[in-house]
Design an enzyme around this catalytic site. Structure first.
Site, PDB file in Angstrom:
ATOM      1  N   THR A  83       0.873  -1.174   0.000  1.00 25.23           N
ATOM      2  CA  THR A  83       0.000   0.000   0.000  1.00 25.23           C
ATOM      3  C   THR A  83       0.907   1.220   0.000  1.00 25.23           C
ATOM      4  O   THR A  83       2.073   1.129   0.370  1.00 25.23           O
ATOM      5  CB  THR A  83      -0.860   0.040   1.284  1.00 25.23           C
ATOM      6  OG1 THR A  83      -1.461  -1.229   1.496  1.00 25.23           O
ATOM      7  CG2 THR A  83      -1.959   1.073   1.196  1.00 25.23           C
ATOM      8  N   ARG A 110     -12.532  -8.784  -3.807  1.00 26.69           N
ATOM      9  CA  ARG A 110     -12.028  -8.542  -2.450  1.00 26.69           C
ATOM     10  C   ARG A 110     -11.624  -7.084  -2.241  1.00 26.69           C
ATOM     11  O   ARG A 110     -11.014  -6.461  -3.098  1.00 26.69           O
ATOM     12  CB  ARG A 110     -10.821  -9.450  -2.191  1.00 26.69           C
ATOM     13  CG  ARG A 110     -10.176  -9.285  -0.813  1.00 26.69           C
ATOM     14  CD  ARG A 110      -8.979  -8.371  -0.832  1.00 26.69           C
ATOM     15  NE  ARG A 110      -8.313  -8.291   0.479  1.00 26.69           N
ATOM     16  CZ  ARG A 110      -7.305  -7.475   0.749  1.00 26.69           C
ATOM     17  NH1 ARG A 110      -6.843  -6.668  -0.174  1.00 26.69           N
ATOM     18  NH2 ARG A 110      -6.759  -7.475   1.969  1.00 26.69           N
ATOM     19  N   GLY A 144      -9.756  -4.585   0.720  1.00 26.13           N
ATOM     20  CA  GLY A 144      -8.987  -4.559   1.955  1.00 26.13           C
ATOM     21  C   GLY A 144      -9.292  -3.341   2.805  1.00 26.13           C
ATOM     22  O   GLY A 144     -10.354  -2.725   2.685  1.00 26.13           O
ATOM     23  N   ASP A 145      -8.352  -2.971   3.646  1.00 26.15           N
ATOM     24  CA  ASP A 145      -8.584  -1.873   4.588  1.00 26.15           C
ATOM     25  C   ASP A 145      -8.350  -0.494   3.994  1.00 26.15           C
ATOM     26  O   ASP A 145      -8.856   0.503   4.512  1.00 26.15           O
ATOM     27  CB  ASP A 145      -7.689  -2.044   5.816  1.00 26.15           C
ATOM     28  CG  ASP A 145      -6.216  -1.910   5.458  1.00 26.15           C
ATOM     29  OD1 ASP A 145      -5.747  -2.673   4.591  1.00 26.15           O
ATOM     30  OD2 ASP A 145      -5.534  -1.049   6.026  1.00 26.15           O
ATOM     31  N   THR A 185      -0.904   0.097   6.516  1.00 28.31           N
ATOM     32  CA  THR A 185      -0.473  -0.842   5.490  1.00 28.31           C
ATOM     33  C   THR A 185      -0.232  -2.194   6.142  1.00 28.31           C
ATOM     34  O   THR A 185       0.397  -2.278   7.192  1.00 28.31           O
ATOM     35  CB  THR A 185       0.800  -0.368   4.769  1.00 28.31           C
ATOM     36  OG1 THR A 185       1.292  -1.427   3.931  1.00 28.31           O
ATOM     37  CG2 THR A 185       1.898   0.020   5.757  1.00 28.31           C
ATOM     38  N   GLY A 186      -0.742  -3.240   5.520  1.00 28.42           N
ATOM     39  CA  GLY A 186      -0.548  -4.568   6.098  1.00 28.42           C
ATOM     40  C   GLY A 186      -1.613  -5.531   5.623  1.00 28.42           C
ATOM     41  O   GLY A 186      -2.237  -5.326   4.572  1.00 28.42           O
ATOM     42  N   GLY A 236      -4.879  -6.498   5.319  1.00 29.21           N
ATOM     43  CA  GLY A 236      -6.059  -5.669   5.460  1.00 29.21           C
ATOM     44  C   GLY A 236      -7.194  -6.239   6.280  1.00 29.21           C
ATOM     45  O   GLY A 236      -7.894  -5.501   6.985  1.00 29.21           O
TER      46      GLY A 236
END
Length: 348
Positions: A213, A241, A243-244, A264-265, A267
């Protein structure tokens, strides 16, 4: 008469230091600062050549300094965040924009979000395939629509109405990301045959396929915070899908009463634990420092849950923290107090 004159002199002298102190405060420049990230994850230090590291650090510096220059000129934190993120979106080094990872079906689906800490206004987009700068579209959603999040084709129709640049999906293609897709799909197919379950097979993928990210947080001279995040998502993701990164409160959050955060990671964990908003809430309601709030969430709560990644955050005093619990996180920061930093690993 003498007593009155003496009293008047004493009061006059007593007021001088207060006046001078007030004048000094009036001429004191307000603090401004910016922090950026280019993703966290399994970054192998032994495979990080000098040439490769220089490439990453050069691009991080370019993005950071572009945002900082706007802040120094009195521009808004929102403008600085957009400028920094767009430089990272245009680089194939990072999983956003040009360097976005591939979906399982060999396409690119991009997400982004932005939030203004003064107004608490926010904008987000998810699953867009033809928008050159997802963060620009997220800003347009925030500024020019009555909604917070738009997705897919609808978001792209709105982008065209706003005159934003569109590209073919192939614009986001890069050979390195394609090779990662092939490796991920091969592993997924093998594991799905063995486990008879796609979800279980997906859990076997390493973190290098799940992270990536870019983001920025900034404080401008007016005291306004802004946070923004942009991503290509997860390698070999399926079924639309999300993510965060486009989720306000999970991957992005800003509030002038506390802080601004870009995450970032992995999600799914950042969504479940509403990481970005949780850090700001802990500051606001527990009265703890930005550094303490971020450390608890990233290195305690998230670790116990099994989530990996990191965040960048800034508060209204210009304090910056960039904790992560993975092996590395591309990050950089710069403040009007003279402090500046670029790093990848924990010992940088």
């Amino acid at each position: 008469m003498k007593n009155k004159l003496l009293l008047s002199t004493v009061l006059t002298l007593a007021s001088v230091p207060l006046f001078m102190h007030g004048a000094a405060q009036a001429h004191q420049e307000p603090v401004f600062a910016i922090a950026i990230h280019g993703g966290a994850g399994t970054i192998n230090k032994s495979k990080m050549t000098t040439e490769k590291r220089n490439a990453y650090e050069t691009k991080l510096k370019q993005a950071r300094d572009a945002g900082y220059a706007l802040l120094a000129d009195g521009e808004s934190s929102q403008a600085a965040v957009i400028a920094a993120i767009q430089i990272l979106e245009n680089s194939p080094l990072f999983n956003a924009g040009k360097g976005a990872v591939y979906t399982f079906d060999g396409e690119h689906e991009l997400d982004a979000s932005i939030m203004n800490g003064k107004t608490l206004n926010a904008g987000a987009v998810s699953g867009v395939k033809t928008i050159k700068s997802p963060i620009a579209l997220a800003e347009a959603v925030m500024e020019k629509s009555v909604h917070v999040m738009l997705s897919g084709e609808g978001a792209e129709v709105f982008a065209k109405q706003q005159g934003l640049a569109s590209v073919e999906n192939s614009y986001f293609d890069t050979e390195a990301r394609y090779q990662s897709l092939l490796k991920a799909k091969k592993q997924l197919v093998e594991q799905e045959k063995a486990l008879k379950n796609f979800q279980a097979a997906h859990q076997t993928l390493g973190n290098e396929y799940k992270f990536g990210t870019v983001g920025a947080v900034a404080l401008d001279k007016s005291g306004t915070l802004t946070a923004g995040t942009s991503t290509g998502g997860m390698t070999a993701k399926r079924f639309g899908r999300i993510g965060d990164a486009p989720i306000i409160g999970a991957g992005t959050y800003a509030n002038n009463d506390s802080c601004a955060v870009s995450a970032t990671g992995h999600g799914e964990y950042f969504i479940r634990y509403h990481v970005a908003a949780d850090i700001c809430a802990r500051m606001q309601y527990q009265g703890i420092s930005l550094e303490k709030a971020a450390d608890v969430v990233i290195n305690d709560i998230l670790v116990k849950a099994g989530g990996s990644g990191g965040i960048i955050a800034i508060d209204t005093a210009g304090n910056i923290t960039m904790p992560f619990n993975s092996t590395g996180m591309y990050r950089a920061s710069k403040s009007s107090n003279g402090a500046e930093f670029i790093g990848i690993f924990k010992d940088d």
